[in-house]
Design a protein around this motif. Structure first.
Motif, PDB file in Angstrom:
ATOM      1  N   ALA A   1      -1.960 -19.551 -11.723  1.00  0.00           N
ATOM      2  CA  ALA A   1      -3.337 -19.505 -12.213  1.00  0.00           C
ATOM      3  C   ALA A   1      -4.327 -19.562 -11.067  1.00  0.00           C
ATOM      4  N   GLU A   2      -4.064 -20.426 -10.078  1.00  0.00           N
ATOM      5  CA  GLU A   2      -4.986 -20.568  -8.947  1.00  0.00           C
ATOM      6  C   GLU A   2      -5.045 -19.291  -8.107  1.00  0.00           C
ATOM      7  N   VAL A   3      -3.918 -18.648  -7.936  1.00  0.00           N
ATOM      8  CA  VAL A   3      -3.876 -17.397  -7.166  1.00  0.00           C
ATOM      9  C   VAL A   3      -4.749 -16.336  -7.825  1.00  0.00           C
ATOM     10  N   ARG A   4      -4.639 -16.227  -9.134  1.00  0.00           N
ATOM     11  CA  ARG A   4      -5.440 -15.215  -9.832  1.00  0.00           C
ATOM     12  C   ARG A   4      -6.921 -15.568  -9.837  1.00  0.00           C
ATOM     13  N   VAL A   5      -7.239 -16.837  -9.974  1.00  0.00           N
ATOM     14  CA  VAL A   5      -8.636 -17.267  -9.942  1.00  0.00           C
ATOM     15  C   VAL A   5      -9.258 -16.955  -8.581  1.00  0.00           C
ATOM     16  N   LEU A   6      -8.533 -17.275  -7.510  1.00  0.00           N
ATOM     17  CA  LEU A   6      -9.060 -17.004  -6.173  1.00  0.00           C
ATOM     18  C   LEU A   6      -9.218 -15.499  -5.934  1.00  0.00           C
ATOM     19  N   ALA A   7      -8.240 -14.731  -6.361  1.00  0.00           N
ATOM     20  CA  ALA A   7      -8.320 -13.285  -6.177  1.00  0.00           C
ATOM     21  C   ALA A   7      -9.535 -12.711  -6.897  1.00  0.00           C
ATOM     22  N   GLU A   8      -9.766 -13.187  -8.115  1.00  0.00           N
ATOM     23  CA  GLU A   8     -10.925 -12.715  -8.875  1.00  0.00           C
ATOM     24  C   GLU A   8     -12.226 -13.169  -8.213  1.00  0.00           C
ATOM     25  N   ARG A   9     -12.264 -14.408  -7.765  1.00  0.00           N
ATOM     26  CA  ARG A   9     -13.478 -14.939  -7.136  1.00  0.00           C
ATOM     27  C   ARG A   9     -13.828 -14.160  -5.866  1.00  0.00           C
ATOM     28  N   PHE A  10     -12.810 -13.783  -5.092  1.00  0.00           N
ATOM     29  CA  PHE A  10     -13.056 -13.094  -3.824  1.00  0.00           C
ATOM     30  C   PHE A  10     -13.096 -11.578  -3.977  1.00  0.00           C
ATOM     31  N   GLY A  11     -12.841 -11.089  -5.181  1.00  0.00           N
ATOM     32  CA  GLY A  11     -12.836  -9.647  -5.402  1.00  0.00           C
ATOM     33  C   GLY A  11     -11.659  -8.960  -4.737  1.00  0.00           C
ATOM     34  N   VAL A  12     -10.523  -9.661  -4.696  1.00  0.00           N
ATOM     35  CA  VAL A  12      -9.340  -9.142  -4.004  1.00  0.00           C
ATOM     36  C   VAL A  12      -8.409  -8.453  -4.995  1.00  0.00           C
ATOM     37  N   ARG A  13      -8.033  -7.238  -4.656  1.00  0.00           N
ATOM     38  CA  ARG A  13      -7.029  -6.510  -5.420  1.00  0.00           C
ATOM     39  C   ARG A  13      -5.900  -6.160  -4.462  1.00  0.00           C
ATOM     40  N   PRO A  14      -4.707  -6.741  -4.653  1.00  0.00           N
ATOM     41  CA  PRO A  14      -3.596  -6.487  -3.723  1.00  0.00           C
ATOM     42  C   PRO A  14      -3.334  -5.004  -3.560  1.00  0.00           C
ATOM     43  N   THR A  15      -3.115  -4.583  -2.306  1.00  0.00           N
ATOM     44  CA  THR A  15      -2.895  -3.169  -2.028  1.00  0.00           C
ATOM     45  C   THR A  15      -1.517  -2.944  -1.424  1.00  0.00           C
ATOM     46  N   LYS A  16      -0.890  -1.819  -1.788  1.00  0.00           N
ATOM     47  CA  LYS A  16       0.389  -1.445  -1.193  1.00  0.00           C
ATOM     48  C   LYS A  16       0.213  -1.108   0.278  1.00  0.00           C
ATOM     49  N   GLN A  17      -0.945  -0.555   0.626  1.00  0.00           N
ATOM     50  CA  GLN A  17      -1.200  -0.149   2.011  1.00  0.00           C
ATOM     51  C   GLN A  17      -1.061  -1.325   2.968  1.00  0.00           C
ATOM     52  N   LEU A  18      -1.537  -2.495   2.551  1.00  0.00           N
ATOM     53  CA  LEU A  18      -1.441  -3.689   3.392  1.00  0.00           C
ATOM     54  C   LEU A  18      -0.223  -4.543   3.047  1.00  0.00           C
ATOM     55  N   GLY A  19       0.608  -4.047   2.123  1.00  0.00           N
ATOM     56  CA  GLY A  19       1.819  -4.781   1.762  1.00  0.00           C
ATOM     57  C   GLY A  19       1.541  -6.139   1.163  1.00  0.00           C
ATOM     58  N   GLN A  20       0.529  -6.229   0.317  1.00  0.00           N
ATOM     59  CA  GLN A  20       0.090  -7.522  -0.196  1.00  0.00           C
ATOM     60  C   GLN A  20       0.789  -7.904  -1.502  1.00  0.00           C
ATOM     61  N   ASN A  21       1.609  -8.934  -1.439  1.00  0.00           N
ATOM     62  CA  ASN A  21       2.195  -9.583  -2.610  1.00  0.00           C
ATOM     63  C   ASN A  21       2.075 -11.081  -2.355  1.00  0.00           C
ATOM     64  N   PHE A  22       1.279 -11.764  -3.162  1.00  0.00           N
ATOM     65  CA  PHE A  22       0.939 -13.154  -2.895  1.00  0.00           C
ATOM     66  C   PHE A  22       1.932 -14.105  -3.575  1.00  0.00           C
ATOM     67  N   VAL A  23       2.477 -15.034  -2.811  1.00  0.00           N
ATOM     68  CA  VAL A  23       3.386 -16.049  -3.362  1.00  0.00           C
ATOM     69  C   VAL A  23       2.569 -17.060  -4.163  1.00  0.00           C
ATOM     70  N   HIS A  24       3.064 -17.416  -5.339  1.00  0.00           N
ATOM     71  CA  HIS A  24       2.308 -18.370  -6.162  1.00  0.00           C
ATOM     72  C   HIS A  24       3.182 -19.529  -6.635  1.00  0.00           C
ATOM     73  N   ASP A  25       4.268 -19.776  -5.934  1.00  0.00           N
ATOM     74  CA  ASP A  25       5.195 -20.825  -6.354  1.00  0.00           C
ATOM     75  C   ASP A  25       5.305 -21.887  -5.258  1.00  0.00           C
ATOM     76  N   GLY A  26       4.924 -23.123  -5.601  1.00  0.00           N
ATOM     77  CA  GLY A  26       4.934 -24.197  -4.626  1.00  0.00           C
ATOM     78  C   GLY A  26       6.308 -24.501  -4.074  1.00  0.00           C
ATOM     79  N   ASN A  27       7.330 -24.457  -4.914  1.00  0.00           N
ATOM     80  CA  ASN A  27       8.684 -24.741  -4.441  1.00  0.00           C
ATOM     81  C   ASN A  27       9.149 -23.713  -3.419  1.00  0.00           C
ATOM     82  N   THR A  28       8.732 -22.457  -3.616  1.00  0.00           N
ATOM     83  CA  THR A  28       9.135 -21.400  -2.686  1.00  0.00           C
ATOM     84  C   THR A  28       8.513 -21.608  -1.310  1.00  0.00           C
TER      85      THR A  28
END
Length: 293
Positions: free
Chosen positions: A18-45
Motif C-alpha cells: 500500500a505504501e509503495v502505491r501511495v508514494l508512486a501516486e504522490r510523486f507521479g511515478v509510473r514504472p517504466t520498462k526502459q529504466l527497468g523499474q520494478n519496486f520491491v514492496h515486501d519487508g521480509n524480502t
C-alpha cells in the motif's frame, strides 16, 4: 508497535504494498520498462537481501536504482551510510523525503547522487563504498555491475538482485552450459556465487520472470593486475572466445590473434588445448591467454 513509533525509536518503517502505491501516486511515478523499474514492496524480502549482503555498521553501501526506497530503508537500519545512485530525477528528488518521513533518526546516513550508474565515477561519490547492495535494473544489470566493480575497487562485497537467468549466468562455473562472458568477467574481480531466489509477487509491477541474488567477494589479494589496460586485454579475449561458442578456441580466436596458426601458438603457450571451447576455461586461463597477446 505502529510504524511511526518504530521510526521514532530510530528504526526504519519499511514500505509495504500500500505504501509503495501511495508514494508512486504522490510523486507521479509510473514504472517504466526502459529504466527497468520494478519496486520491491515486501519487508521480509529487503531484510533478507540485507542479511545476505552481510553488511554492518562499518559499511558504506552503494545502492543503485533505489526507486521508492524499499531497500534503502532496510539498509539504513544496519549500515553507517548509504550512497544511492538514481537516474530518475523524480525518484532522486523524493527519496530523502521518504527516508526523513519513515526513518528520521537515520536520514543523515543517506546521500543521493543523481547519475547514470553505467557512467558514474568514483569522483562523483561522497565517499568510497565498501559494499554494493542493489536491485539492479534488469535490462542493464551485467554492464552496470561490471562497470561499478571496475570503477570502485573499494567495494569488497557485492550482493545484487538480478533476473534469475542472469544470476545463473553470473554464478556459473566452467563447463556449465550457462557459463559465458558474464561468468568469466565477474570472476575477474572475485568469487561469485548464487545467494538465493526471489519470486515475482514481492514486486510492483509484477515482473514476468523470477529474480536471483548474486554475491561477489572481491579477492582479498588480487591474483592478477586489476589495472584498466590489463582488464581490457583480458575482456577482449573473453569476448572473442564466446563470440562463436561452437567453434574451437583455435578458430574462435583467429581474429583476435591474427590467424588460426597464431591463435594455436598462443593457446599452447598459455597451457590451453587449442581444440577446447571457451566455456571450458576459467578466468585464470583467460588471464594467461591475454598475456600471450
Amino acid at each position: 508497535m505502529s510504524e511511526p513509533e518504530i521510526a521514532a525509536r530510530g528504526s526504519a518503517a519499511l514500505l509495504g504494498p500500500a505504501e509503495v502505491r501511495v508514494l508512486a501516486e504522490r510523486f507521479g511515478v509510473r514504472p517504466t520498462k526502459q529504466l527497468g523499474q520494478n519496486f520491491v514492496h515486501d519487508g521480509n524480502t529487503v531484510r533478507r537481501i540485507v542479511a545476505a549482503a552481510g553488511v554492518g555498521r562499518a559499511d558504506t553501501v552503494l545502492e543503485v536504482g533505489p526507486g521508492l526506497g524499499s531497500l534503502t530503508l532496510a539498509l539504513l537500519d544496519v549500515v553507517a551510510a548509504v550512497i544511492a545512485v538514481e537516474i530518475d530525477p523524480v525518484l532522486a528528488q523524493h527519496l530523502p523525503e521518504t527516508v526523513t518521513d519513515r526513518a528520521p533518526a537515520l536520514a543523515d546516513r543517506l546521500t543521493v547522487v543523481r547519475a547514470d550508474a553505467m557512467r558514474v565515477a568514483a569522483a562523483q561519490l561522497p565517499a568510497a563504498p565498501t559494499a554494493l547492495v542493489a536491485n539492479l535494473p534488469y535490462n542493464v544489470a551485467v554492464p552496470v555491475l561490471l562497470h561499478l566493480l571496475a570503477e570502485l575497487p573499494s567495494i569488497a562485497t557485492t550482493l545484487v538482485m538480478v533476473q534469475a537467468e542472469v544470476a545463473d549466468r553470473l554464478a556459473a562455473e566452467p563447463g556449465n552450459r550457462t557459463y559465458g562472458v558474464p561468468s568469466a568477467k565477474a570472476g575477474f574481480f572475485g568469487t561469485v556465487r548464487r545467494a538465493g531466489a526471489i519470486g515475482t509477487q514481492v514486486f510492483w509491477p509484477v515482473p514476468r520472470v523470477d529474480s536471483g541474488l548474486v554475491r561477489i567477494e572481491r579477492y582479498a589479494e588480487a591474483p592478477w593486475s586489476m589495472d584498466a589496460a590489463h582488464r581490457g586485454r583480458v575482456f577482449e579475449v573473453i569476448d572473442a572466445a564466446f563470440a562463436q561458442r561452437r567453434k574451437t578456441l583455435r578458430a574462435a580466436l583467429a581474429g583476435w590473434a591474427g590467424s588460426a596458426v597464431e591463435a594455436e601458438r598462443r593457446l599452447r603457450a598459455a597451457g590451453i588445448d587449442p581444440t577446447a571451447r571457451g566455456e571450458t576455461l576459467d578466468t585464470a586461463a583467460f588471464v594467461r591467454l591475454a598475456a600471450q597477446g
